[in-house]
Design a protein around this motif. Structure first.
Motif, PDB file in Angstrom:
ATOM      1  N   GLU A 250      16.911  -3.708 -33.927  1.00 12.44           N
ATOM      2  CA  GLU A 250      16.715  -3.348 -35.325  1.00 12.44           C
ATOM      3  C   GLU A 250      15.226  -3.121 -35.588  1.00 12.44           C
ATOM      4  O   GLU A 250      14.365  -3.467 -34.766  1.00 12.44           O
ATOM      5  CB  GLU A 250      17.244  -4.455 -36.252  1.00 12.44           C
ATOM      6  CG  GLU A 250      18.744  -4.659 -36.171  1.00 12.44           C
ATOM      7  CD  GLU A 250      19.200  -5.717 -37.165  1.00 12.44           C
ATOM      8  OE1 GLU A 250      19.269  -5.424 -38.369  1.00 12.44           O
ATOM      9  OE2 GLU A 250      19.459  -6.858 -36.713  1.00 12.44           O
ATOM     10  N   CYS A 251      14.986  -2.575 -36.769  1.00 15.49           N
ATOM     11  CA  CYS A 251      13.613  -2.308 -37.185  1.00 15.49           C
ATOM     12  C   CYS A 251      13.471  -2.738 -38.637  1.00 15.49           C
ATOM     13  O   CYS A 251      14.315  -2.407 -39.484  1.00 15.49           O
ATOM     14  CB  CYS A 251      13.298  -0.821 -37.020  1.00 15.49           C
ATOM     15  SG  CYS A 251      11.548  -0.452 -37.117  1.00 15.49           S
ATOM     16  N   PHE A 252      12.431  -3.505 -38.944  1.00 14.67           N
ATOM     17  CA  PHE A 252      12.199  -4.018 -40.289  1.00 14.67           C
ATOM     18  C   PHE A 252      10.877  -3.457 -40.828  1.00 14.67           C
ATOM     19  O   PHE A 252       9.878  -3.398 -40.107  1.00 14.67           O
ATOM     20  CB  PHE A 252      12.141  -5.555 -40.297  1.00 14.67           C
ATOM     21  CG  PHE A 252      13.395  -6.202 -39.788  1.00 14.67           C
ATOM     22  CD1 PHE A 252      14.425  -6.522 -40.657  1.00 14.67           C
ATOM     23  CD2 PHE A 252      13.544  -6.487 -38.436  1.00 14.67           C
ATOM     24  CE1 PHE A 252      15.585  -7.128 -40.185  1.00 14.67           C
ATOM     25  CE2 PHE A 252      14.690  -7.078 -37.951  1.00 14.67           C
ATOM     26  CZ  PHE A 252      15.723  -7.412 -38.829  1.00 14.67           C
ATOM     27  N   ASP A 253      10.901  -3.071 -42.104  1.00 18.18           N
ATOM     28  CA  ASP A 253       9.692  -2.586 -42.785  1.00 18.18           C
ATOM     29  C   ASP A 253       9.504  -3.379 -44.069  1.00 18.18           C
ATOM     30  O   ASP A 253      10.478  -3.812 -44.693  1.00 18.18           O
ATOM     31  CB  ASP A 253       9.793  -1.081 -43.114  1.00 18.18           C
ATOM     32  CG  ASP A 253       9.890  -0.236 -41.862  1.00 18.18           C
ATOM     33  OD1 ASP A 253      10.986   0.263 -41.579  1.00 18.18           O
ATOM     34  OD2 ASP A 253       8.868  -0.099 -41.179  1.00 18.18           O
ATOM     35  N   GLY A 254       8.256  -3.553 -44.456  1.00 16.73           N
ATOM     36  CA  GLY A 254       7.977  -4.262 -45.703  1.00 16.73           C
ATOM     37  C   GLY A 254       6.489  -4.505 -45.867  1.00 16.73           C
ATOM     38  O   GLY A 254       5.657  -4.034 -45.084  1.00 16.73           O
ATOM     39  N   ARG A 255       6.167  -5.265 -46.909  1.00 19.54           N
ATOM     40  CA  ARG A 255       4.783  -5.613 -47.169  1.00 19.54           C
ATOM     41  C   ARG A 255       4.374  -6.800 -46.304  1.00 19.54           C
ATOM     42  O   ARG A 255       5.222  -7.546 -45.806  1.00 19.54           O
ATOM     43  CB  ARG A 255       4.577  -5.926 -48.646  1.00 19.54           C
ATOM     44  CG  ARG A 255       5.002  -4.789 -49.572  1.00 19.54           C
ATOM     45  CD  ARG A 255       4.487  -5.015 -50.975  1.00 19.54           C
ATOM     46  NE  ARG A 255       3.020  -4.965 -51.010  1.00 19.54           N
ATOM     47  CZ  ARG A 255       2.332  -3.831 -51.091  1.00 19.54           C
ATOM     48  NH1 ARG A 255       2.950  -2.663 -51.153  1.00 19.54           N
ATOM     49  NH2 ARG A 255       1.014  -3.846 -51.104  1.00 19.54           N
ATOM     50  N   MET A 256       3.069  -6.934 -46.112  1.00 18.12           N
ATOM     51  CA  MET A 256       2.576  -7.978 -45.226  1.00 18.12           C
ATOM     52  C   MET A 256       2.963  -9.368 -45.718  1.00 18.12           C
ATOM     53  O   MET A 256       3.124 -10.290 -44.917  1.00 18.12           O
ATOM     54  CB  MET A 256       1.056  -7.866 -45.099  1.00 18.12           C
ATOM     55  CG  MET A 256       0.580  -6.631 -44.346  1.00 18.12           C
ATOM     56  SD  MET A 256       1.235  -6.525 -42.677  1.00 18.12           S
ATOM     57  CE  MET A 256       0.582  -8.019 -41.968  1.00 18.12           C
ATOM     58  N   SER A 257       3.127  -9.514 -47.002  1.00 14.81           N
ATOM     59  CA  SER A 257       3.507 -10.827 -47.531  1.00 14.81           C
ATOM     60  C   SER A 257       4.916 -11.230 -47.110  1.00 14.81           C
ATOM     61  O   SER A 257       5.284 -12.402 -47.180  1.00 14.81           O
ATOM     62  CB  SER A 257       3.397 -10.817 -49.061  1.00 14.81           C
ATOM     63  OG  SER A 257       4.212  -9.794 -49.622  1.00 14.81           O
ATOM     64  N   GLN A 258       5.742 -10.250 -46.674  1.00  7.97           N
ATOM     65  CA  GLN A 258       7.121 -10.540 -46.264  1.00  7.97           C
ATOM     66  C   GLN A 258       7.253 -10.702 -44.749  1.00  7.97           C
ATOM     67  O   GLN A 258       8.362 -10.919 -44.262  1.00  7.97           O
ATOM     68  CB  GLN A 258       8.033  -9.391 -46.722  1.00  7.97           C
ATOM     69  CG  GLN A 258       8.010  -9.160 -48.219  1.00  7.97           C
ATOM     70  CD  GLN A 258       8.756  -7.889 -48.624  1.00  7.97           C
ATOM     71  OE1 GLN A 258       9.132  -7.100 -47.771  1.00  7.97           O
ATOM     72  NE2 GLN A 258       8.952  -7.704 -49.921  1.00  7.97           N
ATOM     73  N   LEU A 259       6.150 -10.603 -44.024  1.00 13.60           N
ATOM     74  CA  LEU A 259       6.236 -10.657 -42.568  1.00 13.60           C
ATOM     75  C   LEU A 259       6.704 -12.024 -42.087  1.00 13.60           C
ATOM     76  O   LEU A 259       7.520 -12.124 -41.168  1.00 13.60           O
ATOM     77  CB  LEU A 259       4.862 -10.305 -41.964  1.00 13.60           C
ATOM     78  CG  LEU A 259       4.763 -10.387 -40.447  1.00 13.60           C
ATOM     79  CD1 LEU A 259       5.766  -9.446 -39.796  1.00 13.60           C
ATOM     80  CD2 LEU A 259       3.344 -10.066 -39.988  1.00 13.60           C
ATOM     81  N   ARG A 260       6.209 -13.066 -42.709  1.00  9.90           N
ATOM     82  CA  ARG A 260       6.584 -14.411 -42.255  1.00  9.90           C
ATOM     83  C   ARG A 260       8.074 -14.642 -42.422  1.00  9.90           C
ATOM     84  O   ARG A 260       8.740 -15.137 -41.496  1.00  9.90           O
ATOM     85  CB  ARG A 260       5.788 -15.441 -43.039  1.00  9.90           C
ATOM     86  CG  ARG A 260       6.086 -16.873 -42.620  1.00  9.90           C
ATOM     87  CD  ARG A 260       5.138 -17.831 -43.300  1.00  9.90           C
ATOM     88  NE  ARG A 260       5.347 -19.197 -42.826  1.00  9.90           N
ATOM     89  CZ  ARG A 260       4.626 -20.241 -43.191  1.00  9.90           C
ATOM     90  NH1 ARG A 260       3.618 -20.055 -44.060  1.00  9.90           N
ATOM     91  NH2 ARG A 260       4.851 -21.438 -42.707  1.00  9.90           N
ATOM     92  N   ALA A 261       8.627 -14.247 -43.558  1.00  5.07           N
ATOM     93  CA  ALA A 261      10.070 -14.439 -43.785  1.00  5.07           C
ATOM     94  C   ALA A 261      10.881 -13.601 -42.794  1.00  5.07           C
ATOM     95  O   ALA A 261      11.935 -14.050 -42.306  1.00  5.07           O
ATOM     96  CB  ALA A 261      10.421 -14.059 -45.227  1.00  5.07           C
ATOM     97  N   THR A 262      10.399 -12.400 -42.465  1.00  2.00           N
ATOM     98  CA  THR A 262      11.110 -11.545 -41.513  1.00  2.00           C
ATOM     99  C   THR A 262      11.103 -12.170 -40.122  1.00  2.00           C
ATOM    100  O   THR A 262      12.123 -12.167 -39.413  1.00  2.00           O
ATOM    101  CB  THR A 262      10.459 -10.156 -41.475  1.00  2.00           C
ATOM    102  OG1 THR A 262      10.430  -9.613 -42.799  1.00  2.00           O
ATOM    103  CG2 THR A 262      11.238  -9.219 -40.573  1.00  2.00           C
ATOM    104  N   LEU A 263       9.960 -12.741 -39.705  1.00  3.96           N
ATOM    105  CA  LEU A 263       9.894 -13.397 -38.397  1.00  3.96           C
ATOM    106  C   LEU A 263      10.825 -14.605 -38.336  1.00  3.96           C
ATOM    107  O   LEU A 263      11.490 -14.858 -37.325  1.00  3.96           O
ATOM    108  CB  LEU A 263       8.449 -13.819 -38.106  1.00  3.96           C
ATOM    109  CG  LEU A 263       7.459 -12.705 -37.738  1.00  3.96           C
ATOM    110  CD1 LEU A 263       6.055 -13.261 -37.641  1.00  3.96           C
ATOM    111  CD2 LEU A 263       7.870 -12.044 -36.424  1.00  3.96           C
ATOM    112  N   VAL A 264      10.887 -15.347 -39.436  1.00  5.71           N
ATOM    113  CA  VAL A 264      11.790 -16.507 -39.474  1.00  5.71           C
ATOM    114  C   VAL A 264      13.242 -16.063 -39.376  1.00  5.71           C
ATOM    115  O   VAL A 264      14.053 -16.663 -38.657  1.00  5.71           O
ATOM    116  CB  VAL A 264      11.540 -17.310 -40.772  1.00  5.71           C
ATOM    117  CG1 VAL A 264      12.607 -18.408 -40.932  1.00  5.71           C
ATOM    118  CG2 VAL A 264      10.158 -17.933 -40.756  1.00  5.71           C
TER     119      VAL A 264
END
Length: 361
Positions: A250-264
């Protein structure tokens, strides 16, 4: 006008020799010399004639009657007095002629000097004109260079502003790098992370199983490859590559503030399926299978004409089951009810072993 001004500053008397028309200046001196030589010759003839006339007047004054001059015989020789006077006059005339010739020579030398000086002044005026033109050209070049300098200063100012902006981006990237490093350090107790490469705009990671699982009897699971890239507009892109493990890429896009939640989220999804993924990875070495993570279906190719499809529930193997969904032989579906496994709730490995040894298909 420049030549007349220079001549006036040197000697005002030279203005009369300069004349009104500059094109006649080259032959004025020669004309004056020729005229003076002709005048000198005429003066010599006139002096001789005046001497004769003076003698004749003296004789006429001594006569009582003019007719006596016609009757008297011509004197044989002039007297010594007249001859001496004539010689005196001749010597005087000769001295005057010599003096005149000396004056003419002096005048001619002065004219030549004046002509030489005029030529020199003319050359100086030409050099002054050339230097004036060069000065104007240098002034134009100087103005052009000043304009170019002002343009360069403007560009330099813009580059300074741009460099300050880029330095700000670099600081933000450094902060982001430190933050990502913190995320990696914080999750190392739970997962085995390995940093593959780091650049100014990309971070490559390998997400492996828990450290405690590396000592278990379960097959070793290949790590999940993660690639995180970010741009200047404060956005990121995370891409997953599962390899033989069978996790859905998969591929995820978003703002840098959402990176931590995406990694989790990615980490939780990987850890929740690690047992199933390890089993599927091990089955690849023994069976001809194809895992479809989107449908959560495992296709088993028993032979060229027999295809079995297994459905895997969410939470398998702890909270879900693997069931036989369909069997197709020679393009014909076989009733799965006819297939009786040795026990219920078979695992994927047990299902594939059973289907491989089943004689009904």
């Amino acid at each position: 006008m420049a030549v007349e001004w220079v001549l006036g500053r040197c000697d005002p008397a030279l203005l009369d020799l300069y004349g009104d028309q500059e094109q006649t200046d080259d032959y004025v001196a020669d004309t004056d010399c020729s005229r003076m030589i002709d005048q000198r010759r005429m003066q010599k003839v006139l002096i001789c004639q005046m001497s004769v006339l003076d003698s004749m007047i003296s004789v006429l004054e001594g006569l009582e009657c003019p007719r006596k001059l016609l009757t008297e015989p011509r004197p044989s020789n002039p007297d010594n007095k007249a001859r001496a006077r004539w010689k005196s006059v001749k010597a005087e005339v000769k001295a005057q002629v010599e003096e005149m010739e000396s004056l003419i020579s002096t005048l001619q030398a002065k004219v030549e000097q004046i002509y030489t000086k005029r030529q020199t002044l003319k050359q100086l005026v030409q050099e002054i004109e050339k230097k004036k033109e060069m000065s104007e050209q240098l002034e134009q070049r100087l103005q052009k260079a000043q304009r170019a300098l002002r343009a360069c200063e403007g560009q330099l100012s813009d580059l300074r502003v741009e460099s300050e902006t880029l330095l700000g981006y670099v600081d933000n990237w450094q902060v982001l790098k430190d933050e990502l490093q913190g995320y990696v350090t914080a999750t190392q107790e739970m997962l085995l992370y390995k940093i593959v490469s780091v650049s100014q705009s990309e971070l490559c990671l390998e997400l492996g199983p828990c450290q405690s699982d590396s000592y278990s009897n379960s097959p070793k699971l290949e790590p999940l490859k993660l690639s995180v890239t970010w741009s200047h507009d404060d956005r990121f892109r995370l891409q997953m590559r599962g390899g033989r493990a069978g996790i859905m890429e998969e591929c995820f896009d978003g703002r840098m503030s959402q990176l931590r939640a995406t990694l989790v989220e990615v980490t939780e999804r990987f850890t929740s399926q690690k047992d199933m993924l390890a089993e599927i990875q091990a089955l690849h070495d023994s069976f001809a299978i194809d895992w479809r993570p989107a449908e959560r279906q495992l296709m088993f190719l028993k032979s060229a004409s027999v295809i079995c499809i297994l459905d895997v529930e969410m939470g398998y193997p702890t909270a879900g089951q693997a069931t036989l969904l369909s069997v197709r032989k020679d393009a014909q579906f076989i009733d799965t009810a006819l297939l009786k496994p040795p026990k219920d709730n078979l695992s994927l490995t047990q299902w594939l072993v059973f289907l491989s040894s089943c004689t009904l298909i």
